[in-house]
Write a protein that holds these residues in place. Structure first.
Motif, PDB file in Angstrom:
ATOM      1  N   GLY A 147     -12.305  12.843  -2.225  1.00  0.00           N
ATOM      2  CA  GLY A 147     -12.511  11.403  -2.268  1.00  0.00           C
ATOM      3  C   GLY A 147     -13.566  10.918  -3.230  1.00  0.00           C
ATOM      4  N   ASP A 204     -10.464   0.830  -2.914  1.00  0.00           N
ATOM      5  CA  ASP A 204     -10.083   1.394  -1.614  1.00  0.00           C
ATOM      6  C   ASP A 204      -8.603   1.767  -1.588  1.00  0.00           C
ATOM      7  OD1 ASP A 204     -12.655   1.092  -0.675  1.00  0.00           O
ATOM      8  OD2 ASP A 204     -12.252  -0.762   0.416  1.00  0.00           O
ATOM      9  N   LEU A 205      -7.780   0.897  -2.152  1.00  0.00           N
ATOM     10  CA  LEU A 205      -6.337   1.147  -2.187  1.00  0.00           C
ATOM     11  C   LEU A 205      -6.029   2.375  -3.032  1.00  0.00           C
ATOM     12  CD1 LEU A 205      -3.647  -0.110  -1.197  1.00  0.00           C
ATOM     13  CD2 LEU A 205      -3.627  -1.469  -3.303  1.00  0.00           C
ATOM     14  N   ALA A 243      -8.091   4.881  -3.754  1.00  0.00           N
ATOM     15  CA  ALA A 243      -8.610   6.090  -3.108  1.00  0.00           C
ATOM     16  C   ALA A 243      -7.658   6.578  -2.027  1.00  0.00           C
ATOM     17  CB  ALA A 243      -9.992   5.808  -2.525  1.00  0.00           C
ATOM     18  N   ALA A 244      -7.080   5.647  -1.263  1.00  0.00           N
ATOM     19  CA  ALA A 244      -6.115   6.025  -0.234  1.00  0.00           C
ATOM     20  C   ALA A 244      -4.860   6.632  -0.868  1.00  0.00           C
ATOM     21  CB  ALA A 244      -5.750   4.815   0.621  1.00  0.00           C
ATOM     22  N   GLY A 245      -4.431   6.052  -1.986  1.00  0.00           N
ATOM     23  CA  GLY A 245      -3.273   6.591  -2.694  1.00  0.00           C
ATOM     24  C   GLY A 245      -3.541   7.992  -3.220  1.00  0.00           C
ATOM     25  N   CYS A 246      -4.734   8.218  -3.773  1.00  0.00           N
ATOM     26  CA  CYS A 246      -5.090   9.548  -4.273  1.00  0.00           C
ATOM     27  C   CYS A 246      -5.138  10.566  -3.138  1.00  0.00           C
ATOM     28  CB  CYS A 246      -6.433   9.499  -4.999  1.00  0.00           C
ATOM     29  SG  CYS A 246      -6.349   8.723  -6.636  1.00  0.00           S
ATOM     30  N   ALA A 247      -5.609  10.143  -1.961  1.00  0.00           N
ATOM     31  CA  ALA A 247      -5.643  11.042  -0.811  1.00  0.00           C
ATOM     32  C   ALA A 247      -4.230  11.483  -0.421  1.00  0.00           C
ATOM     33  CB  ALA A 247      -6.337  10.368   0.363  1.00  0.00           C
ATOM     34  N   ALA A 248      -3.290  10.553  -0.465  1.00  0.00           N
ATOM     35  CA  ALA A 248      -1.897  10.899  -0.155  1.00  0.00           C
ATOM     36  C   ALA A 248      -1.322  11.839  -1.210  1.00  0.00           C
ATOM     37  CB  ALA A 248      -1.060   9.627  -0.055  1.00  0.00           C
ATOM     38  N   CYS A 288      -9.368  10.419  -8.558  1.00  0.00           N
ATOM     39  CA  CYS A 288     -10.221  10.922  -7.465  1.00  0.00           C
ATOM     40  C   CYS A 288     -10.053  12.423  -7.281  1.00  0.00           C
ATOM     41  CB  CYS A 288      -9.849  10.258  -6.131  1.00  0.00           C
ATOM     42  SG  CYS A 288     -10.407   8.569  -5.941  1.00  0.00           S
ATOM     43  N   ASP A 335       0.801  -1.216   0.000  1.00  0.00           N
ATOM     44  CA  ASP A 335       0.000   0.000   0.000  1.00  0.00           C
ATOM     45  C   ASP A 335       0.840   1.275   0.000  1.00  0.00           C
ATOM     46  OD1 ASP A 335       1.065  -0.232   2.531  1.00  0.00           O
ATOM     47  OD2 ASP A 335      -0.815   0.187   3.598  1.00  0.00           O
TER      48      ASP A 335
END
Length: 242
Positions: free
Chosen positions: A199, A223-224, A226-231, A195, A10
């Motif tokens: 989100g 989910d993975l 979306a978390a990467g895009c948030a970072a 994204c 991740d």
């Protein structure tokens, strides 16, 4: 199976966003996802295409290209071949759609922004790097228009959300974030996630390359991603604040 560069499943590659890399465009960013390097330039033109004149709306579009030796072997320039390949058209349209999602075209006014994304070095994820860097270049171009008082609305209204993108995939049954080339070519499932900074999803492109995938695997990849895009959104924010 361990990842080629030792990252956790991740974990993003090292991401760098260097603004004002080129002196002439209204916005320019060199974006680096590991060994992948893409130069994104945003050029402002007063006016819009003929089919949009008089609408009060602006326009943003993108062109994507790869330098002849961006990969392990040299490829001829598509301009020399006399035609643009289907893959290039597809990626250009994806980048354009993604960047338009972050803009209010009425607040932009009848101005056009052309975003050129040139791959200097490719090691997987060139289109997602182009979207992520392209947003920062567009942000600087909109700020430039704001300083010139050329917008129909305020800069924060014209650029009312951010957008970022990342690749994900399944290799040996394991979902992984931000695939490098070695992983991309052997992935059972390959997906690109785009994204907004809040989100919401702009686009999800997913393909079973070597096999089909289950709904649970799709959910895990989304989910993975979306978390990467948030970072990545946080990295964009820091780059624009610097």
């Amino acid at each position: 199976m361990a990842r080629p560069d030792g990252r956790t499943p991740d974990q993003l590659r090292q991401v760098t966003l260097t603004r004002n890399w080129s002196m002439h465009p209204e916005g320019s960013v060199l974006v680096e996802f590991g060994a992948t390097r893409v130069l994104c330039t945003a050029s402002v033109t007063e006016g819009v295409p003929r089919w949009r004149k008089g609408s009060g709306l602006g326009w943003v579009t993108a062109e994507y290209a790869m330098l002849p030796r961006a990969t392990t072997t040299r490829s001829d320039r598509e301009s020399v071949k006399g035609r643009i390949g289907g893959r290039t058209h597809e990626i250009s349209r994806l980048i354009g759609r993604s960047l338009r999602a972050c803009l209010d075209l009425a607040a932009l006014g009848e101005n056009s922004i052309m975003v050129d994304c040139d791959v200097l070095q490719a090691d997987g994820g060139t289109r997602t790097a182009a979207i992520t860097g392209g947003y920062v270049a567009v942000a600087d171009a909109v700020a430039w228009l704001g300083r010139k008082r050329a917008l129909s609305g305020k800069p924060e209204a014209a650029l009312h959300r951010s957008v970022a993108a990342v690749s994900v995939g399944i290799i040996g049954g394991e979902p992984r974030l931000d695939l490098c080339y070695e992983e991309d070519v052997i992935a059972d499932v390959d997906m690109n996630i785009v994204c907004t900074g809040t989100g919401d999803f702009v686009e999800v492109q997913g393909t079973g390359e070597q096999s089909v995938f289950k709904r649970a695997e799709l959910d895990a990849l989304v989910d993975l991603g979306a978390a990467g895009c948030a970072a990545l959104t946080e990295l964009q924010r820091k780059a624009l604040a610097s």
